[in-house]
Design an enzyme around this catalytic site. Sequence first.
Site, PDB file in Angstrom:
ATOM      1  N   LYS A 280       0.756  -1.118   0.350  1.00 27.71           N
ATOM      2  CA  LYS A 280       0.155  -0.152   0.062  1.00 27.71           C
ATOM      3  C   LYS A 280       0.770   1.384   0.331  1.00 27.71           C
ATOM      4  O   LYS A 280       1.917   1.206  -0.189  1.00 27.71           O
ATOM      5  CB  LYS A 280      -1.071  -0.291   1.314  1.00 27.71           C
ATOM      6  CG  LYS A 280      -1.927  -0.963   0.717  1.00 27.71           C
ATOM      7  CD  LYS A 280      -2.939  -0.921   2.415  1.00 27.71           C
ATOM      8  CE  LYS A 280      -4.232  -1.478   2.682  1.00 27.71           C
ATOM      9  NZ  LYS A 280      -4.709  -1.200   1.839  1.00 27.71           N
ATOM     10  N   ARG A 354     -10.899 -11.424   1.460  1.00 29.85           N
ATOM     11  CA  ARG A 354     -11.735 -11.523   0.954  1.00 29.85           C
ATOM     12  C   ARG A 354     -11.540 -13.384   0.464  1.00 29.85           C
ATOM     13  O   ARG A 354     -12.171 -14.564   1.113  1.00 29.85           O
ATOM     14  CB  ARG A 354     -12.366 -11.681  -0.653  1.00 29.85           C
ATOM     15  CG  ARG A 354     -10.997 -11.465  -1.607  1.00 29.85           C
ATOM     16  CD  ARG A 354     -11.278 -10.290  -2.874  1.00 29.85           C
ATOM     17  NE  ARG A 354     -11.428  -9.184  -2.507  1.00 29.85           N
ATOM     18  CZ  ARG A 354     -11.191  -8.407  -3.355  1.00 29.85           C
ATOM     19  NH1 ARG A 354     -11.988  -8.400  -5.053  1.00 29.85           N
ATOM     20  NH2 ARG A 354     -11.389  -7.320  -2.714  1.00 29.85           N
TER      21      ARG A 354
HETATM   22  N1  BES Z   1      -8.504  -3.346   4.109  1.00 26.03           N
HETATM   23  C1  BES Z   1      -8.255  -2.963   3.255  1.00 26.03           C
HETATM   24  C2  BES Z   1      -9.326  -1.757   2.573  1.00 26.03           C
HETATM   25  C3  BES Z   1     -10.015  -1.015   2.970  1.00 26.03           C
HETATM   26  C4  BES Z   1      -9.313  -0.130   2.217  1.00 26.03           C
HETATM   27  C5  BES Z   1     -10.518  -0.824   3.911  1.00 26.03           C
HETATM   28  C6  BES Z   1      -9.638   1.267   2.713  1.00 26.03           C
HETATM   29  C7  BES Z   1     -10.656   0.444   4.427  1.00 26.03           C
HETATM   30  C8  BES Z   1      -9.195   1.615   3.309  1.00 26.03           C
HETATM   31  C9  BES Z   1      -8.346  -4.270   1.933  1.00 26.03           C
HETATM   32  O1  BES Z   1      -7.505  -5.316   2.775  1.00 26.03           O
HETATM   33  C10 BES Z   1      -7.567  -4.018   0.764  1.00 26.03           C
HETATM   34  O2  BES Z   1      -6.867  -3.907   0.251  1.00 26.03           O
HETATM   35  N2  BES Z   1      -8.470  -3.614  -0.298  1.00 26.03           N
HETATM   36  C11 BES Z   1      -8.039  -3.550  -1.940  1.00 26.03           C
HETATM   37  C12 BES Z   1      -8.467  -4.409  -2.927  1.00 26.03           C
HETATM   38  C13 BES Z   1      -8.306  -4.718  -4.217  1.00 26.03           C
HETATM   39  C14 BES Z   1      -6.851  -4.587  -3.915  1.00 26.03           C
HETATM   40  C15 BES Z   1      -9.150  -4.904  -5.219  1.00 26.03           C
HETATM   41  C16 BES Z   1      -9.197  -2.020  -2.389  1.00 26.03           C
HETATM   42  O3  BES Z   1      -9.389  -1.554  -1.525  1.00 26.03           O
HETATM   43  O4  BES Z   1      -7.927  -1.102  -2.585  1.00 26.03           O
HETATM   44 MN    MN Z   2      -5.869  -4.920   1.566  1.00 23.93          MN
END
Ligand code: BES
Ligand code: MN
Length: 497
Positions: A280, A354
């Site tokens: 991230k 997921r």
């Molecule tokens: N935990 C995150 C989702 C999230 C992001 C929650 C920002 C709250 C604020 C999740 O694991 C994630 O990283 N999701 C990705 C999915 C994508 C790679 C398809 C996302 O939302 O960017």
């Molecule tokens: Mn994630």
Amino acid sequence: MQFEAFSGNPAAQRGDCLVIGVHEDRRLGEQAGRVDRAQRGALQRLLKADNFAGRAGESLLLPEAPGLGCARLLLVGLGAQQAYNRRAWRRALSTAVAALARTRIVRAVIALERPANANLDDAYFARLSAELSAASLYRINDLKTGKRPKPPALGKVKIGPFDARALPAARRALADGSAIAASTTLLRNLANLPGNVCTPRYLANAAVQVGREHRGLRVKVLNEAQIRRLKMGCFLAVTRGSAEPPRFITMEYRGGRRGAAPIVLVGKGITFDTGGISLKDPAAMDEMKFDMCGGATVIAALNLVAALKLPLNVVGLVAACENMPDARATKPGDIVTSADGQTVEILNTDAEGRLILCDTLFHARRYEPETVIDMATLTGACVVALGHHHSAVMSNDDELSKQLVEAGVRADDRAWPMPLTEEYGEQLRSNFADMANVGGRDGGAITAAAFLAKYTKGLRWAHMDIAGTAWVTGSAKSATGRPLPLLADFLIRRARG
Ligand code: BES
Ligand code: MN
Ligand code: ZN
């Protein structure tokens, strides 16, 4: 904090401080009118002399209160009378409790006007009053080393007035609200802890602790070898890069009929989400310590159903691990096999929620559940779609989705349905495996749900994406305790009809 329900004239109630509301236009509502009469017009005179405007968020503590059963009087602004709705009432109650918490007042009598046409019957008025009062007193369990501020002295709160005939129902609702508040505090405290403290093992120990505190609640924790025996290949793929061992938490509460199918609650318990190899951005990455809020909601919900001794069978399942980059970590393109035998191409290691949920949802089948509800801070796309005000609900059962949405309205913890039709699942096609773990940017919250849907065929299932609602970002950063109030309302309705 202890709550009591009262009936009759607030002016006669005994305590350290009586709290009443005043509207902007100086017109006194029913409760304020009673206080004014007991004080022979002193309240009216005070307002006429422009000492208090009654605006929302305002309060004025009067150190003397002649003619009243309480020693002091706290005035709270209710805002314009026409605009006095549920939200305005909530704001006024929070303002009142915050003002009381700044004093050494111990026993308060709160007699705010009940908003008309707000669907607040005695039971909801009482339950929400208790929940909200306790939430207003919540202090973050921070790790600051300076001198701790004294905790607020407020310990006994009388809420009312209720019709004398409504007192038993109000008392029970206050007890419900108080239990919901205690479980919400448990959830918020777990979520606010940093990732180096609240590890998967810490989360599992918290669940074990909850199990020790209640009869009828059985908690079991599986380690990595046991998770391997369950063939949870997707879960294991996420935890691979982490030095912290994963935990699979099961909590079984048997309060219902023997053999009655349970409600299974599933939670995402990522105690820190770096994104893994699909790392991230650094900005706000600290907030990914909140990525276990779904799991903490499940632990808190089991604590609640056991505390209230609800006549239901409820099972909580939490997959807990970290998502870290490492030489051993799962790489984009890796293909793994989930517990049900399907192969998954992990195109993005940041779509880890997921992956731990799919194996957990498959495991839920063992319980032959009546209903399965999972809660997860699953996608940033959900925050783009709904912002921070509604959680998303996606379900393969319209009636279940409707029940969750309605529970959210009653509990002031709102959720909104999103479509989950089969086209979304088609976005997950992979050239190399049965499916990919991501479906592109568009409709990201729904394609995530569509991935989970591949594991819940034949189950009555709903998924709640709480990415936008579980915590507040920015200067007021803290876990909110959502969606526990919604879930509590849903479960209490199920139990008591
Ligand atoms: N935990 C995150 C989702 C999230 C992001 C929650 C920002 C709250 C604020 C999740 O694991 C994630 O990283 N999701 C990705 C999915 C994508 C790679 C398809 C996302 O939302 O960017
Ligand atoms: Mn994630
Ligand atoms: Zn995540």
